[in-house]
Scaffold this motif. Structure first.
Motif, mmCIF file in Angstrom:
data_model
loop_
_atom_site.group_PDB
_atom_site.id
_atom_site.type_symbol
_atom_site.label_atom_id
_atom_site.label_comp_id
_atom_site.label_asym_id
_atom_site.label_seq_id
_atom_site.Cartn_x
_atom_site.Cartn_y
_atom_site.Cartn_z
ATOM 1 N N TRP A 1 0.831 -1.213 0.000
ATOM 2 C CA TRP A 1 0.000 0.000 0.000
ATOM 3 C C TRP A 1 0.858 1.253 0.000
ATOM 4 O O TRP A 1 0.440 2.310 -0.456
ATOM 5 C CB TRP A 1 -0.937 0.004 1.215
ATOM 6 N N GLN A 2 2.068 1.147 0.526
ATOM 7 C CA GLN A 2 2.949 2.328 0.519
ATOM 8 C C GLN A 2 3.269 2.714 -0.927
ATOM 9 O O GLN A 2 3.270 3.898 -1.281
ATOM 10 C CB GLN A 2 4.245 2.025 1.266
ATOM 11 N N LYS A 3 3.515 1.703 -1.715
ATOM 12 C CA LYS A 3 3.846 1.942 -3.133
ATOM 13 C C LYS A 3 2.626 2.533 -3.853
ATOM 14 O O LYS A 3 2.746 3.489 -4.630
ATOM 15 C CB LYS A 3 4.221 0.586 -3.748
ATOM 16 N N GLY B 1 -2.428 3.311 11.193
ATOM 17 C CA GLY B 1 -2.112 3.312 12.622
ATOM 18 C C GLY B 1 -0.652 3.666 12.853
ATOM 19 O O GLY B 1 0.094 3.906 11.894
ATOM 20 N N PRO B 2 -0.232 3.679 14.112
ATOM 21 C CA PRO B 2 1.156 4.054 14.404
ATOM 22 C C PRO B 2 2.144 3.073 13.788
ATOM 23 O O PRO B 2 1.902 1.864 13.788
ATOM 24 C CB PRO B 2 1.220 4.002 15.927
ATOM 25 N N GLY B 3 3.210 3.616 13.248
ATOM 26 C CA GLY B 3 4.271 2.765 12.718
ATOM 27 C C GLY B 3 3.937 2.063 11.413
ATOM 28 O O GLY B 3 4.652 1.155 10.999
ATOM 29 N N THR B 4 2.867 2.462 10.752
ATOM 30 C CA THR B 4 2.522 1.804 9.480
ATOM 31 C C THR B 4 3.334 2.381 8.324
ATOM 32 O O THR B 4 3.185 1.957 7.184
ATOM 33 C CB THR B 4 1.013 1.928 9.163
ATOM 34 N N GLY B 5 4.162 3.360 8.623
ATOM 35 C CA GLY B 5 5.058 3.874 7.593
ATOM 36 C C GLY B 5 4.516 5.081 6.840
ATOM 37 O O GLY B 5 4.898 5.336 5.697
ATOM 38 N N LYS B 6 3.685 5.876 7.489
ATOM 39 C CA LYS B 6 3.147 7.067 6.810
ATOM 40 C C LYS B 6 4.293 8.015 6.446
ATOM 41 O O LYS B 6 4.360 8.519 5.329
ATOM 42 C CB LYS B 6 2.127 7.783 7.725
ATOM 43 N N THR B 7 5.190 8.223 7.413
ATOM 44 C CA THR B 7 6.292 9.148 7.158
ATOM 45 C C THR B 7 7.266 8.546 6.153
ATOM 46 O O THR B 7 7.775 9.244 5.276
ATOM 47 C CB THR B 7 7.046 9.472 8.465
ATOM 48 N N TYR B 8 7.517 7.255 6.264
ATOM 49 C CA TYR B 8 8.419 6.583 5.328
ATOM 50 C C TYR B 8 7.846 6.715 3.902
ATOM 51 O O TYR B 8 8.566 6.997 2.952
ATOM 52 C CB TYR B 8 8.560 5.102 5.712
ATOM 53 N N THR B 9 6.534 6.549 3.803
ATOM 54 C CA THR B 9 5.884 6.648 2.487
ATOM 55 C C THR B 9 6.031 8.049 1.921
ATOM 56 O O THR B 9 6.299 8.227 0.732
ATOM 57 C CB THR B 9 4.391 6.281 2.617
ATOM 58 N N ALA C 1 8.530 18.634 14.796
ATOM 59 C CA ALA C 1 9.918 18.200 14.991
ATOM 60 C C ALA C 1 10.049 16.702 14.711
ATOM 61 O O ALA C 1 11.001 16.253 14.070
ATOM 62 C CB ALA C 1 10.357 18.519 16.417
ATOM 63 N N ARG C 2 9.057 15.925 15.150
ATOM 64 C CA ARG C 2 9.096 14.471 14.918
ATOM 65 C C ARG C 2 9.011 14.151 13.425
ATOM 66 O O ARG C 2 9.666 13.252 12.917
ATOM 67 C CB ARG C 2 7.916 13.804 15.620
ATOM 68 N N LEU C 3 8.177 14.906 12.720
ATOM 69 C CA LEU C 3 8.009 14.684 11.282
ATOM 70 C C LEU C 3 9.334 14.874 10.569
ATOM 71 O O LEU C 3 9.767 14.043 9.763
ATOM 72 C CB LEU C 3 6.952 15.660 10.737
ATOM 73 N N SER D 1 1.746 -2.571 10.479
ATOM 74 C CA SER D 1 2.596 -1.761 11.351
ATOM 75 C C SER D 1 4.009 -2.322 11.401
ATOM 76 O O SER D 1 4.203 -3.514 11.638
ATOM 77 C CB SER D 1 2.012 -1.692 12.757
ATOM 78 N N HIS D 2 4.987 -1.452 11.161
ATOM 79 C CA HIS D 2 6.395 -1.863 11.232
ATOM 80 C C HIS D 2 6.904 -1.792 12.652
ATOM 81 O O HIS D 2 8.013 -2.174 12.929
ATOM 82 C CB HIS D 2 7.254 -0.948 10.352
ATOM 83 N N ARG D 3 6.133 -1.208 13.544
ATOM 84 C CA ARG D 3 6.620 -0.995 14.884
ATOM 85 C C ARG D 3 5.812 -1.785 15.910
ATOM 86 O O ARG D 3 6.307 -2.189 16.929
ATOM 87 C CB ARG D 3 6.513 0.493 15.201
ATOM 88 N N PHE D 4 4.556 -1.987 15.608
ATOM 89 C CA PHE D 4 3.624 -2.517 16.594
ATOM 90 C C PHE D 4 3.106 -3.878 16.195
ATOM 91 O O PHE D 4 1.945 -4.023 15.874
ATOM 92 C CB PHE D 4 2.410 -1.593 16.659
#
Ligand SMILES: Nc1ncnc2c1ncn2[C@@H]1O[C@H](COP(=O)(O)OP(=O)(O)OP(=O)(O)O)[C@@H](O)[C@H]1O
Length: 657
Positions: A186-188, A205-213, A244-246, A399-402
């Protein structure tokens, strides 16, 4: 006639005094009572004035609770539950107001005839209330909602034809690994979809890679742009902390992506031009003493791409301001978790915009485009005929984290399953989860001191660092950073503000316990005091929601400064210059949005009430990175919350189709 008018005046006086009494007893904001009185003065003696006054009270009250409008069916079916009132309280108002319409049609006819109400489509003489179909608004909210709906709908329909072969090539380079869950990437898909339009929503959800995407999307944009060095990209978020986190997460992701992109693209050099992520207030040019921003349709933002993170926290008025200031040619990317709590202020914009995200609802055209641009086959289960915005919305599902117990608990809560949530706690043997089911407030104090036996935490570790002083550190800032990081690794979150289980009561109780342990020495400002800023202050450069720690000023013995972490940079303000702050050992779940703590403790109160709902519990749980502890006086309070959903009235879904 004369006699009737006098009678009407007497009845209205009695109604307004009764409403004032309800407000004084704490069931209503004083503002709502005053608002109804004000609207009443605009047309004294009009027929149906008492019904209009009651509608105003309910409307104003609901807007104070985050709804952008009042649905007439709620009025027709007695809104006591919606207001959190007893039936007696509602019937007490009715006894003074006289009978009210009991149908939507009845209310519509009555309001359409009221001089203070503009019915959409009729002649507009700037009345303060707006009737749009079966919804009643304050004009300001109607205007904001209409603007958001129209602008988003127009953006969703404005599609371009990206160079498919080039896009496919780059996406294959950037996403060169199969997905961990074996499902579609889905990221692609999100990158391909975002590239073709003027708006895209990436939720998950958290850690699903929104920022990575989004970092991958930026790489793709640079790669396919004829003049990548001229792309103007702005990063923004509702709070300074989230901004700042972004920036931190994007920079980290870009480093990895630069290796993939290789020499063909000077990615890091291009990315450096982006500059820091900013708060939406600062991006739009907020000015003291006015709600108006420097940027608006007449003075638009100078950007080609705007990325807004933590979009669930963006309220209706702010979203309207962003859309107003964004040139139609710019691409807007909204990132956020649609299942999180909505903003404190009116509107649940991201939730409304994402209402088809779970199901997908992708049309054959979108599926064909995704296949051609990304090589990803969207499974038939996600096919459908949802509207234009749904075609530009992608939900990340892995989720990549959770993946462990915290993720499972969050899923159980989100799915409305108290039984599964209970099983998550019972089934976790690794200490990541704990639930103190029938707790006394003292349990929270024990956690506040040292965490639990199998989960590090509590405030003792950071206070030990504070009290040991900076001698072991090369630089003062290194010590401050270590103290701030230690503090940021643990937090107590409350569902409510008041009472023994609320923020105010717990902060005092925790301070007393820490003082008893010799870790702090209480006074108004004391060494080690954590504070949260409660109002934007342009003079000192601190903003609502910022969290800092009070430490000695190395340059001025005897005075205290409050230190804030901005990314890895430390900033400080003289403590006495901070006027709007509160102690922050315990904070509300609302205020914790956009933050994460290694160990998060969520404290639920005795009495649930309407605001203790699934979204709040989910948001609390997903603030925990490694350990989550739930403290509740009863089992029922959690179960009730999981079964209760927050529904905010709005007309936005209708506008975006
Ligand atoms: N496709 C991927 N390949 C490699 N690592 C990934 C991928 N997607 C996500 N990650 C990693 O997973 C972690 C979480 O990703 P990210 O921070 O982008 O998630 P998020 O949805 O933005 O999280 P948050 O809820 O905190 O905003 C990061 O360490 C990121 O680098």
């Amino acid at each position: 006639m004369q006699h009737n008018a006098q009678l009407d005046t007497l009845q209205m006086d009695a109604l307004f005094s009764h409403i004032d009494g309800v407000a004084e007893a704490g069931h209503l904001r004083r503002l709502s009572a005053a608002f109804a009185r004000f609207i009443g003065t605009l047309d004294e003696g009009a027929p149906n004035a008492s019904a209009v006054a009651v509608a105003c009270v309910v409307l104003s009250e609901l807007e104070g609770r985050g709804h952008s409008c009042l649905m007439l069916f709620e009025l027709a079916s007695e809104p006591s539950q919606l207001l959190g009132w007893s039936e007696e309280l509602w019937h007490g108002v009715l006894a003074v107001s006289g009978p009210l319409p009991d149908s939507v049609a009845g209310w519509r006819a009555l309001l359409a005839g009221a001089p203070q109400v503009w019915t959409v489509g009729a002649a507009d003489v700037r009345q303060p209330l707006v009737l749009d179909g079966d919804r009643l608004y304050l004009r300001r909210y109607w205007r904001d909602e209409s603007l958001v709906g129209e602008k988003i709908a127009a953006r969703a329909q404005d599609l371009t034809n990206p160079p498919l072969a080039q896009v496919r090539l780059w996406l294959d380079i950037l996403f060169d690994q199969p997905t961990q869950d074996g499902g579609p990437d889905w990221q692609k898909v999100a990158c391909a979809i975002a590239l073709r339009g003027k708006v895209a929503i990436i939720t998950g959800g958290p850690g699903t890679g929104k920022t990575y995407t989004v970092a991958s999307l930026l790489t793709l944009l640079f790669a396919v742009s004829p003049q990548p060095e001229q792309l103007r990209i702005a990063l923004a978020a509702p709070t300074g902390k989230a901004a700042a986190r972004l920036k931190q997460s994007i920079d980290k992701a870009l480093e990895g992506l630069a290796a993939k992109a290789g020499d063909a693209l000077p990615l890091l050099e291009l990315a450096r031009r982006m500059g820091a992520a900013r708060t939406l207030h600062s991006l739009l040019g907020a000015r003291p003493d006015t709600r108006a921003f420097a940027h608006h349709a007449g003075n638009p933002l100078d950007v080609d791409v705007l990325i807004v993170d933590e979009a669930s926290m963006v309220h209706l008025e702010m979203m309207a301001s962003v859309l107003d200031a964004l040139p139609p040619t710019a691409i807007l990317i909204l990132l956020g978790d649609k299942d999180q709590l909505a903003s404190v202020e009116a509107g649940a914009v991201l939730g409304d915009l994402c209402h088809d995200a779970q199901a997908g609802g992708y049309t054959p055209a979108t599926i064909a485009y995704a296949q051609a641009a990304s090589g990803v086959a969207i499974p038939p289960a996600f096919a459908g005929a949802a509207g234009a915005l749904a075609q530009q919305t992608v939900m990340l599902r892995h989720s990549h984290r959770f993946s462990g117990p915290i993720g499972e608990l969050a899923l159980a809560v989100n799915g409305g399953r108290p039984d599964l949530a209970k099983a998550c706690f019972a089934g976790d043997s690794g200490g990541q989860l704990a639930w103190s089911v029938s707790a006394q407030p003292d349990e929270v104090l024990r956690l506040a001191l040292r965490g639990r036996a199998d989960a590090p935490g509590g405030y003792q570790p950071y206070l030990a660092l504070v009290n040991a002083g900076e001698a072991a550190y090369a630089q003062h800032d290194d010590w401050v950073r270590a103290v701030l990081h230690a503090f940021e690794s643990f937090r107590i979150l409350c569902a409510v503000r008041e009472g023994e289980w609320g923020v105010a009561g717990l902060n005092t109780a925790i301070e007393l316990r820490l003082e008893k342990e010799g870790l702090i020495r209480r006074s108004e400002w004391y060494v080690g005091r954590p504070v949260m800023v409660t109002r934007n202050d342009y003079g000192t450069g601190v903003f609502n929601g910022d969290i800092g720690l009070t430490l000695r000023d190395p340059a001025r013995p005897g005075s205290l400064r409050v230190y804030f972490l901005e990314g890895e940079n430390v900033r400080s303000v003289l403590a006495t210059r901070l006027r709007h702050v509160e102690t922050a050992f315990a904070m509300t779940v609302h205020k914790s949005q956009g933050s994460e703590f290694r160990h998060t403790v969520l404290v639920l109160p005795q009495e649930g009430g309407a605001m203790l709902a699934r979204e709040l519990v989910y948001t609390g749980i997903t603030r925990a990175r490694d350990f989550f502890t739930l403290v509740s006086p009863t089992q029922a309070v959690l179960f009730d919350a999981i079964l209760r959903r927050t529904q905010r009235a709005s007309g936005l879904r209708g506008l975006i189709g």
